[in-house]
Design a protein around this motif. Sequence first.
Motif, PDB file in Angstrom:
ATOM      1  N   SER A 104       5.588   4.699  -5.469  1.00 45.68           N
ATOM      2  CA  SER A 104       6.356   4.738  -4.238  1.00 45.68           C
ATOM      3  C   SER A 104       7.764   5.197  -4.567  1.00 45.68           C
ATOM      4  CB  SER A 104       6.391   3.346  -3.585  1.00 45.68           C
ATOM      5  OG  SER A 104       7.076   3.379  -2.351  1.00 45.68           O
ATOM      6  N   HIS A 105       8.324   6.056  -3.720  1.00 46.84           N
ATOM      7  CA  HIS A 105       9.674   6.569  -3.992  1.00 46.84           C
ATOM      8  C   HIS A 105      10.458   6.679  -2.704  1.00 46.84           C
ATOM      9  CE1 HIS A 105       8.996  10.654  -2.357  1.00 46.84           C
ATOM     10  NE2 HIS A 105       7.753  10.478  -2.774  1.00 46.84           N
ATOM     11  N   ALA A 106      11.765   6.733  -2.845  1.00 44.26           N
ATOM     12  CA  ALA A 106      12.641   6.866  -1.679  1.00 44.26           C
ATOM     13  C   ALA A 106      13.973   7.445  -2.111  1.00 44.26           C
ATOM     14  CB  ALA A 106      12.847   5.508  -1.002  1.00 44.26           C
ATOM     15  N   SER A 107      14.652   8.109  -1.174  1.00 43.35           N
ATOM     16  CA  SER A 107      15.983   8.651  -1.445  1.00 43.35           C
ATOM     17  C   SER A 107      17.070   7.621  -1.174  1.00 43.35           C
ATOM     18  CB  SER A 107      16.231   9.905  -0.596  1.00 43.35           C
ATOM     19  OG  SER A 107      16.110   9.594   0.787  1.00 43.35           O
ATOM     20  N   GLU A 108      16.688   6.449  -0.745  1.00 44.67           N
ATOM     21  CA  GLU A 108      17.626   5.364  -0.456  1.00 44.67           C
ATOM     22  C   GLU A 108      17.710   4.426  -1.657  1.00 44.67           C
ATOM     23  OE1 GLU A 108      17.819   1.338   2.341  1.00 44.67           O
ATOM     24  OE2 GLU A 108      16.493   2.999   2.913  1.00 44.67           O
ATOM     25  N   LEU A 109      18.899   4.299  -2.220  1.00 44.12           N
ATOM     26  CA  LEU A 109      19.103   3.368  -3.332  1.00 44.12           C
ATOM     27  C   LEU A 109      19.596   2.040  -2.773  1.00 44.12           C
ATOM     28  CD1 LEU A 109      20.716   5.566  -6.146  1.00 44.12           C
ATOM     29  CD2 LEU A 109      18.447   4.526  -6.123  1.00 44.12           C
ATOM     30  N   SER A 110      18.653   1.153  -2.492  1.00 46.55           N
ATOM     31  CA  SER A 110      18.991  -0.169  -1.965  1.00 46.55           C
ATOM     32  C   SER A 110      17.938  -1.164  -2.414  1.00 46.55           C
ATOM     33  CB  SER A 110      19.067  -0.144  -0.433  1.00 46.55           C
ATOM     34  OG  SER A 110      17.771  -0.045   0.133  1.00 46.55           O
ATOM     35  N   GLU A 111      18.317  -2.432  -2.443  1.00 44.39           N
ATOM     36  CA  GLU A 111      17.371  -3.469  -2.834  1.00 44.39           C
ATOM     37  C   GLU A 111      16.234  -3.589  -1.825  1.00 44.39           C
ATOM     38  OE1 GLU A 111      19.529  -7.065  -3.637  1.00 44.39           O
ATOM     39  OE2 GLU A 111      21.041  -5.989  -4.819  1.00 44.39           O
ATOM     40  N   ASP A 112      16.523  -3.400  -0.540  1.00 43.22           N
ATOM     41  CA  ASP A 112      15.471  -3.481   0.470  1.00 43.22           C
ATOM     42  C   ASP A 112      14.427  -2.389   0.261  1.00 43.22           C
ATOM     43  OD1 ASP A 112      16.497  -5.694   1.719  1.00 43.22           O
ATOM     44  OD2 ASP A 112      17.555  -4.568   3.286  1.00 43.22           O
ATOM     45  N   ALA A 113      14.889  -1.180  -0.047  1.00 39.46           N
ATOM     46  CA  ALA A 113      13.948  -0.082  -0.264  1.00 39.46           C
ATOM     47  C   ALA A 113      13.086  -0.345  -1.500  1.00 39.46           C
ATOM     48  CB  ALA A 113      14.700   1.238  -0.410  1.00 39.46           C
ATOM     49  N   ILE A 114      13.686  -0.876  -2.562  1.00 38.56           N
ATOM     50  CA  ILE A 114      12.926  -1.185  -3.775  1.00 38.56           C
ATOM     51  C   ILE A 114      11.928  -2.310  -3.509  1.00 38.56           C
ATOM     52  CG2 ILE A 114      13.111  -2.078  -6.139  1.00 38.56           C
ATOM     53  CD1 ILE A 114      15.815  -0.610  -6.316  1.00 38.56           C
ATOM     54  N   ARG A 115      12.334  -3.286  -2.684  1.00 40.15           N
ATOM     55  CA  ARG A 115      11.420  -4.385  -2.335  1.00 40.15           C
ATOM     56  C   ARG A 115      10.202  -3.848  -1.571  1.00 40.15           C
ATOM     57  NH1 ARG A 115      14.823  -7.118  -0.137  1.00 40.15           N
ATOM     58  NH2 ARG A 115      15.328  -8.587  -1.797  1.00 40.15           N
ATOM     59  N   ARG A 116      10.430  -2.949  -0.617  1.00 44.61           N
ATOM     60  CA  ARG A 116       9.320  -2.366   0.143  1.00 44.61           C
ATOM     61  C   ARG A 116       8.410  -1.552  -0.769  1.00 44.61           C
ATOM     62  NH1 ARG A 116      13.627  -1.345   3.779  1.00 44.61           N
ATOM     63  NH2 ARG A 116      13.683   0.869   3.170  1.00 44.61           N
ATOM     64  N   ALA A 117       9.012  -0.821  -1.703  1.00 44.14           N
ATOM     65  CA  ALA A 117       8.213  -0.050  -2.653  1.00 44.14           C
ATOM     66  C   ALA A 117       7.364  -0.979  -3.519  1.00 44.14           C
ATOM     67  CB  ALA A 117       9.127   0.806  -3.530  1.00 44.14           C
ATOM     68  N   GLY A 118       7.941  -2.108  -3.907  1.00 45.11           N
ATOM     69  CA  GLY A 118       7.193  -3.073  -4.709  1.00 45.11           C
ATOM     70  C   GLY A 118       5.981  -3.602  -3.981  1.00 45.11           C
ATOM     71  N   ASP A 119       6.110  -3.870  -2.676  1.00 47.28           N
ATOM     72  CA  ASP A 119       4.965  -4.334  -1.895  1.00 47.28           C
ATOM     73  C   ASP A 119       3.849  -3.291  -1.878  1.00 47.28           C
ATOM     74  OD1 ASP A 119       6.309  -6.672  -1.322  1.00 47.28           O
ATOM     75  OD2 ASP A 119       7.077  -5.971   0.628  1.00 47.28           O
ATOM     76  N   THR A 120       4.238  -2.020  -1.908  1.00 50.87           N
ATOM     77  CA  THR A 120       3.237  -0.939  -1.890  1.00 50.87           C
ATOM     78  C   THR A 120       2.504  -0.829  -3.213  1.00 50.87           C
ATOM     79  OG1 THR A 120       4.523   0.327  -0.275  1.00 50.87           O
ATOM     80  CG2 THR A 120       2.900   1.536  -1.581  1.00 50.87           C
TER      81      THR A 120
END
Length: 477
Positions: free
Chosen positions: A79-95
């Motif tokens: 999972s990847h995102a252009s947003e560097l935030s803890e929330d985005a990393i948390r959502r990626a972790g769930d995936t």
Amino acid sequence: MSDLSQTDDLFFNRTGMDRARVEGLTDEALSGADDGELFLEYSQSEAVVFDDGRLKSASFDTSQGFGLRAVAGEVTGYSHASELSEDAIRRAGDTVKTVHAGHGGTLAAPPTGTNAHLYVDDNPLSLVEFETKVKLLADIDAYARAKDERIAQVSASLLGSWQAVQVLRPGGIHAADIRPLVRLNVSVVVAVGDRMESGSFGTGGRVPYDEFLKPECWKKAVDEALRQALVNLESVPAPAGEMDVVLGPGWPGILLHEAIGHGLEGDFNRKKTSAFSGLLGERVASPGVTVIDDGTLMDRRGSITIDDEGTPGQRNVLIEDGILKGYMQDRMNARLMGVRPTGNGRRQSYAYAPIPRMTNTCMLAGPDDPAEILKSVKKGLYATNFGGGQVDITSGKFVFTCTEAYMIEDGKIGAPVKGATLIGNGPDVLTRVSMIGDDMQLDPGVGTCGKDGQGVPVGVGQPTIRIDGLTIGGTAA
């Protein structure tokens, strides 16, 4: 300032993310996985293009993001995102956790650290003013046009990038790297009557722009591009048939990269889809043929202090004196094959998962005098520059287009030819190498390798070599 300190500024201090919380999110996402990492990236890139006597385009881009990967067996969750935030990393972790739910694997040991540093940390994009870059390209245009009245068009470009990465693994383990990359390209078109021919030359590496601002550097690039164009202007249609071929040193190593190098990458061999699968320890090339992949060469385009999984760049012997010694491995394929990673896990950006890729792939020098190699050929082809090519990994079959080649007649270089293609089979062509020169050279620093939709900078190199009985596709009637 160290790589880690600089990347901390980019990924934590600037974004407001807390390192301890991000490490906790990584631990949670990869708990029960066999492998994985959080890959953080910040990059800047620019391109300045001068064409037809004027500035044609100028671009500047900044990007940032992360990729989170979990590996369970042969399955990868990414999972990847252009947003560097803890929330985005948390959502990626769930995936990514879904790929190892109930797996209960034992996390693979982390890469061993390294103190090596193969290139400067300085950002080349900010060290030279935009006006200076434009003036450089304008000077190139003026110098080229003054060289020869047959020049009809000149194009020059300056490309640069600066990439900062940090790799986080469970347990607070991390590695970081800062990678500069620049490239200067010059191409010219010459015309006589209705005939037009082109020539080009590029040079680059993981260095600042300083070297390319020196007249001795950019004038050499212009001179070489013009030389190639004038050679092509005198070329005749290439003959077809089987003949002995002499490859020049340096850039012709691109044939080695494509026809042989990809077949030695770990994923193809684990899946047994490579022509080299299952041949470790066996003779796959003529005696004297030694091929390496070396990511530790200073300032080279394909060099990496660490790969994109955090493994230090390494010098890997692939073929030694004709015997197949090993493959290029990322962490996943190495684990599944029961071998060690070789520092070849690479990705184009945070938006891609790492896969086995080459760095600087070279054939080492041999004992023969290049002049004697040419003298040994009664009738053949001398190829010194290549354009595009195609290779089938499973069969090893390849087709390559020569952009500069000459006939060899009675041991002497003859007329330049146009439209020559080399046709063969990678594993077979290695057994046809009969002479190896003592003049090993690296390419000038222009290679980009494509695989699975990803492009990464690479290097190639080789000495002058003789290949017996290669099929030549030509255009002569």
